[in-house]
Design a protein around this motif. Structure first.
Motif, PDB file in Angstrom:
ATOM      1  N   GLY A 219       0.818  -1.208   0.000  1.00 20.59           N
ATOM      2  CA  GLY A 219       0.000   0.000   0.000  1.00 20.59           C
ATOM      3  C   GLY A 219       0.850   1.255   0.000  1.00 20.59           C
ATOM      4  O   GLY A 219       1.962   1.278  -0.544  1.00 20.59           O
ATOM      5  N   GLU A 220       0.340   2.288   0.665  1.00 19.12           N
ATOM      6  CA  GLU A 220       1.002   3.587   0.687  1.00 19.12           C
ATOM      7  C   GLU A 220       1.314   3.992   2.123  1.00 19.12           C
ATOM      8  O   GLU A 220       0.652   3.554   3.063  1.00 19.12           O
ATOM      9  N   GLY A 221       2.324   4.855   2.280  1.00 20.77           N
ATOM     10  CA  GLY A 221       2.684   5.354   3.592  1.00 20.77           C
ATOM     11  C   GLY A 221       4.065   4.890   4.018  1.00 20.77           C
ATOM     12  O   GLY A 221       4.898   4.507   3.192  1.00 20.77           O
ATOM     13  N   THR A 222       4.297   4.929   5.334  1.00 16.52           N
ATOM     14  CA  THR A 222       5.594   4.547   5.901  1.00 16.52           C
ATOM     15  C   THR A 222       5.374   3.610   7.082  1.00 16.52           C
ATOM     16  O   THR A 222       4.489   3.832   7.911  1.00 16.52           O
ATOM     17  N   ALA A 223       6.199   2.567   7.150  1.00 18.09           N
ATOM     18  CA  ALA A 223       6.154   1.623   8.266  1.00 18.09           C
ATOM     19  C   ALA A 223       7.543   1.477   8.861  1.00 18.09           C
ATOM     20  O   ALA A 223       8.544   1.398   8.140  1.00 18.09           O
ATOM     21  N   ASN A 224       7.612   1.488  10.204  1.00 17.23           N
ATOM     22  CA  ASN A 224       8.859   1.313  10.924  1.00 17.23           C
ATOM     23  C   ASN A 224       8.816  -0.010  11.683  1.00 17.23           C
ATOM     24  O   ASN A 224       7.821  -0.317  12.350  1.00 17.23           O
ATOM     25  N   PHE A 225       9.885  -0.786  11.591  1.00 16.41           N
ATOM     26  CA  PHE A 225       9.983  -2.073  12.261  1.00 16.41           C
ATOM     27  C   PHE A 225      11.178  -2.047  13.204  1.00 16.41           C
ATOM     28  O   PHE A 225      12.299  -1.713  12.790  1.00 16.41           O
TER      29      PHE A 225
END
Length: 459
Positions: A140-146
């Protein structure tokens, strides 16, 4: 042990995994290991856009001792920033020389704007694996932090409660009665092996990885949807908080003219059971056909090489104008006289006489020129349905490499806690009732399928 650098059951965290040991997958910015200003630690940061397919992430492959089996717990913390689509998640699966996806498991996708959340999945390392791939991914769209990705073996301790045994009995009643090739499986041995893996299980969720493994032992196309994933399958994009609106973040068809005499379009995967989203996908595909159709076209190129499957009904409804009206294939159990036809009529795909997906405004092509279908090893499952649907058309040829070999159909069976068994119950057959159930070779095997297709279309 699963981790070569872990001599005991102690947890290995992301601090053991420098960025150089992770591999970027479809990331435009390969600088994914960044300093988190809040904790001061290193996190994996994945941001859209991606190089393809509306998704991307990072993964790490770790060696497996083929003589050992066991259940591992993989943990991470995930924080999302304006994420839309299927979301950010943690996944794991095993690999071998003969099977590139064993015991796949993934956490529910996180969407929207969220603070750090603890995420955990359990993965079964089974005999025959050479390695396991652990990944952080965003669709999808956006930002993810792991952050703080870790893996730990769960040592056997306690026998499962009666509720687990009852759940297993329900599971085995379903699969032993309905599985394709059920007569060739030693159900007693498989049951005992599954029971042996359920030590420490207290909740049905604890045994999902074991049931996932059991289903792949029954047939490599079978799999389990946990309750959360099953709910998302039917309800669409949770960020929209509506069962009525389609998930418009899905990957849809793209197309263009090639030298103005050939029309090229893709038929991508769609992993959804949400009716508005399925209609949106099919209508978008027909819209591409409408935009590219013109008098004098010498042919169409239908590219299925990256169609890994999902739901075949919006695909058939979308390409229906090129397939033409009528039956285009069947689901058949070998040795059984029952054949369930799939067809396209007036903008709608059908299973037998049941309408599955419809478009808003059906396209009627100007002419019926030749059609070249491109396939490859990533063409699997529902992608192979579309491959088979074009078989037997006088004006069609296929080019490329054999498909992935999942040309079998799955039936859905519900478990008491909301999980869904997707069980392989029959094989695909073309409009002439030629059976598949394996990799589908193209008419023309080629390493340059588009070039060869264009030569044929322009003959």
């Amino acid at each position: 042990m699963l981790l070569a650098q872990s001599p005991s059951t102690s947890t290995s965290t992301i601090s053991d995994f420098p960025a150089a040991t992770w591999t970027a997958n479809r990331l435009i910015d390969s600088t994914f290991a960044v300093r988190d200003p809040d904790s001061g630690g290193t996190v994996i940061r994945i941001s859209s856009p991606f190089t393809g397919y509306g998704s991307g992430g990072v993964y790490r492959e770790l060696p497996v001792n083929a003589e050992e089996t066991g259940v591992y717990e993989i943990n991470a913390r995930i924080r999302t920033e304006e994420v839309r689509g299927q979301g950010a998640f943690l996944y794991a699966y095993g690999k071998s020389d003969s099977n590139l996806s064993i015991n796949y498991v993934a956490s529910p996708g996180l969407t929207g704007q969220t603070d750090w959340q603890e995420v955990s999945i359990r993965f079964l390392a089974s005999a025959g694996m050479d390695s396991v791939r652990i990944g952080c991914f965003l669709i999808g769209e956006g930002t993810a932090n792991f952050g703080e990705v870790s893996i730990d073996l769960i040592p056997p301790q306690l026998a499962p409660p009666d509720t687990i045994r009852t759940y297993l009995d329900t599971f085995f009643d379903i699969v032993s009665e309905n599985a394709l090739g059920k007569e060739d499986i030693d159900w007693a041995i498989l049951y005992e092996r599954v029971v042996g893996f359920t030590v420490n299980a207290r909740l049905t969720a604890d045994i999902y990885p074991i049931l996932q493994w059991a289903l792949r032992e029954i047939n490599p196309h079978s799999f389990l949807l946990d309750p959360a994933t099953a709910s998302r399958w039917s309800s669409g994009d949770p960020a929209q908080e509506s069962d009525i609106r389609p998930d418009t973040s899905i990957v849809v068809s793209e197309g263009h003219w090639i030298d103005e005499d050939v029309a090229y379009l893709t038929v991508p995967f769609i992993n959804s059971g949400h009716e508005p989203t399925l209609g949106y996908y099919a209508s978008a595909l027909q819209s591409v056909i409408r935009q590219l159709d013109r008098p004098g076209l010498k042919g169409w190129v239908v590219d299925l090489r990256e169609n890994t499957g999902g739901n075949c009904w919006p695909m058939l409804a979308g390409v229906g104008p090129l397939l033409g009206e009528g039956i285009c294939g069947y689901f058949i159990k070998p040795g059984d006289d029952l054949a369930e036809p799939w067809s396209y009529r007036a903008g709608t795909s059908y299973l037998d006489s049941v309408a599955r997906v419809s478009v808003e405004d059906e396209v009627k092509p100007v002419d019926t020129p030749k059609i070249a279908v491109l396939t490859g090893p990533n063409t699997t499952s529902s992608g192979e349905v579309v491959t088979v649907a074009f078989r037997g058309l006088a004006n069609c040829r296929s080019f490329g490499q054999p498909t992935g070999g999942y040309s079998t159909s799955n039936g859905q069976f519900h478990l008491p806690d909301g999980a869904i068994i997707n069980l392989t119950v029959s094989v695909y057959a073309d409009r002439d009732k030629h059976l598949y159930g394996r990799a589908i070779p193209p008419d023309v095997v080629s390493d340059r399928p588009l070039k060869n297709a264009l030569e044929w279309l322009r003959e």
